[in-house]
Enzyme design. Structure first.
Site, short mmCIF file in Angstrom:
data_model
loop_
_atom_site.label_atom_id
_atom_site.label_comp_id
_atom_site.label_asym_id
_atom_site.label_seq_id
_atom_site.Cartn_x
_atom_site.Cartn_y
_atom_site.Cartn_z
N THR A 1 57.73 56.28 86.20
CA THR A 1 57.78 57.58 85.55
C THR A 1 58.52 57.43 84.23
O THR A 1 59.27 56.48 84.05
CB THR A 1 58.49 58.63 86.45
OG1 THR A 1 58.52 59.88 85.79
CG2 THR A 1 59.91 58.21 86.80
N GLY A 2 58.28 58.35 83.30
CA GLY A 2 58.95 58.27 82.00
C GLY A 2 57.95 58.50 80.87
O GLY A 2 56.96 59.22 81.04
N ASP A 3 58.24 57.88 79.75
CA ASP A 3 57.43 58.09 78.55
C ASP A 3 56.13 57.29 78.63
O ASP A 3 56.04 56.13 78.24
CB ASP A 3 58.25 57.66 77.32
CG ASP A 3 57.50 57.91 76.03
OD1 ASP A 3 56.28 58.19 76.07
OD2 ASP A 3 58.12 57.80 74.96
N GLY A 4 55.10 57.98 79.13
CA GLY A 4 53.84 57.31 79.45
C GLY A 4 53.12 56.68 78.28
O GLY A 4 52.37 55.71 78.44
N THR B 1 56.90 62.58 86.58
CA THR B 1 55.75 62.32 87.45
C THR B 1 56.24 62.32 88.87
O THR B 1 57.29 61.74 89.16
CB THR B 1 55.15 60.94 87.13
OG1 THR B 1 54.67 60.96 85.79
CG2 THR B 1 54.01 60.61 88.08
N ARG C 1 44.96 63.85 76.05
CA ARG C 1 45.97 62.78 76.14
C ARG C 1 46.13 62.34 77.61
O ARG C 1 46.25 63.17 78.50
CB ARG C 1 47.30 63.28 75.60
CG ARG C 1 48.46 62.28 75.68
CD ARG C 1 49.30 62.46 76.92
NE ARG C 1 50.50 61.62 76.92
CZ ARG C 1 51.28 61.43 77.97
NH1 ARG C 1 51.01 62.01 79.11
NH2 ARG C 1 52.33 60.65 77.90
N VAL C 2 46.12 61.05 77.81
CA VAL C 2 46.35 60.52 79.15
C VAL C 2 47.59 59.62 79.10
O VAL C 2 47.73 58.82 78.17
CB VAL C 2 45.13 59.70 79.65
CG1 VAL C 2 45.40 59.11 81.03
CG2 VAL C 2 43.88 60.57 79.67
N GLY C 3 48.47 59.78 80.07
CA GLY C 3 49.68 58.96 80.11
C GLY C 3 49.48 57.72 80.96
O GLY C 3 48.36 57.37 81.34
N ASP C 4 50.59 57.06 81.26
CA ASP C 4 50.55 55.84 82.09
C ASP C 4 50.22 56.13 83.54
O ASP C 4 49.69 55.27 84.25
CB ASP C 4 51.94 55.17 82.07
CG ASP C 4 52.98 56.09 82.73
OD1 ASP C 4 53.07 57.26 82.30
OD2 ASP C 4 53.65 55.66 83.67
N1 ASP Z 1 54.71 59.29 82.63
C1 ASP Z 1 54.26 60.64 82.57
C2 ASP Z 1 53.38 60.81 81.36
O1 ASP Z 1 53.71 60.29 80.31
C3 ASP Z 1 55.36 61.64 82.51
C4 ASP Z 1 56.62 61.28 83.25
O2 ASP Z 1 56.56 60.56 84.23
O3 ASP Z 1 57.71 61.71 82.84
O4 ASP Z 1 52.40 61.49 81.45
#
Ligand code: ASP
Length: 287
Positions: A201-204, A150, A178-181
């Site tokens: 950022t990361g695994d939303g 992100t 699908r919606v992330g964080d």
């Molecule tokens: N957090 C974002 C999502 O899961 C992706 C990311 O930041 O790596 O959509």
């Protein structure tokens, strides 16, 4: 005191751009939006992960999530699963400024953007050569890539306004819708003019269960430095999930003095600048 920060190494040109605009006396929100748009709309910077040239979903459609939050209470706007628009954060800002709502998704968000004068493009023109190739490979091999990032930016202007914004095309080949964080307040971003702002950022799919950005802001309110706040947030999650279930998370926070801290569960580069410094610095947060 003006300051700017961004997630990942590819935020550098955006932080650079915010630096120039903030020094010219720009407002935090305007500077952040301009810097974000440059990267969202460029298929080469932030390749596969942000806006134009992002990874598409399972059906081959690029669907983006973006949000903006100002430090003033209640100033938030977001869009999710938005397709056909090269600058999703600008649409999120319109949601904040032009509607009584905070969050629009999918076709409703696209229709709103159209009403606001945005050009809605065909998905083919949003795809880059590389994202088209990656999708073909996914269809042929069923290979599901892990890569996702992100672009998260924080801007503090010389008038004491703070704004945080995020933009991402989310998880590659995700389920449509699908919606992330990232666009969720408290999860992917948070701002409070009394204390500062944070962005993640990361695994939303996991991050959204822990509201890390709200937590970081709360800790700063209780007197922690941005660095201590971020470290505490990551440690707290780690303690709850256990090492084996910990997921990818990178978080940066800035206080109203322009001081920045970060923490992560993976190696996490980020970029910072504050008034008085000549150039943007890239730092590496080790987990
Ligand atoms: N957090 C974002 C999502 O899961 C992706 C990311 O930041 O790596 O959509």
């Amino acid at each position: 005191m003006a300051a700017a920060a961004g997630t990942w190494a590819f935020s550098r040109p955006a932080v650079e751009r915010m630096r120039r605009l903030l020094l010219e006396g720009g407002l935090a929100t305007d500077c952040l939006q301009e810097a974000m748009a440059d990267i969202e709309n460029d298929e080469k910077t932030g390749r596969f992960v942000v806006g134009r040239g992002g990874y598409p979903n399972k059906q081959g459609i690029i669907q983006c999530d973006a949000a903006i939050m100002e430090g003033q209470p209640g100033r938030f706007g977001a869009v999710a699963a938005l397709h056909g628009i090269g600058t999703p954060l600008a649409v999120a800002r319109k949601v904040m400024e032009e509607t009584p709502h905070s969050f629009l998704v999918g076709d409703g968000a696209v229709a709103f953007a159209k009403d606001q004068g945005f050009t809605v493009e065909d998905n083919r023109s949003m795809m880059s050569e590389q994202s088209t190739e990656a999708y073909q490979e996914y269809l042929e091999k069923g290979k599901s890539l892990k890569k996702h990032d992100t672009l998260g930016l924080i801007a503090l202007d010389t008038f004491g306004n703070i704004t945080v914004g995020v933009s991402t095309s989310g998880a590659p080949f995700k389920y449509p819708g699908r919606v992330g964080d990232s666009p969720m307040p408290g999860c992917g971003l948070y701002a409070d003019k009394e204390v500062g702002a944070a962005v993640a950022t990361g695994d939303g799919d996991k991050i959204m269960c822990f509201c890390p950005c709200f937590h970081a802001a709360l800790l700063m309110k209780q007197g922690l430095s941005p660095m201590d706040a971020c470290q505490t947030v990551v440690q707290d999650i780690l303690q709850r999930t256990g090492k084996e279930n910990m997921f990818e998370l990178g978080i940066i926070a800035m206080n109203m003095k322009g001081e920045v801290g970060a923490a992560s569960s993976m190696p996490f580069p980020y970029c910072i600048w504050s008034q008085g410094k000549d150039s943007v610095e890239q730092l590496m947060q080790q987990c």
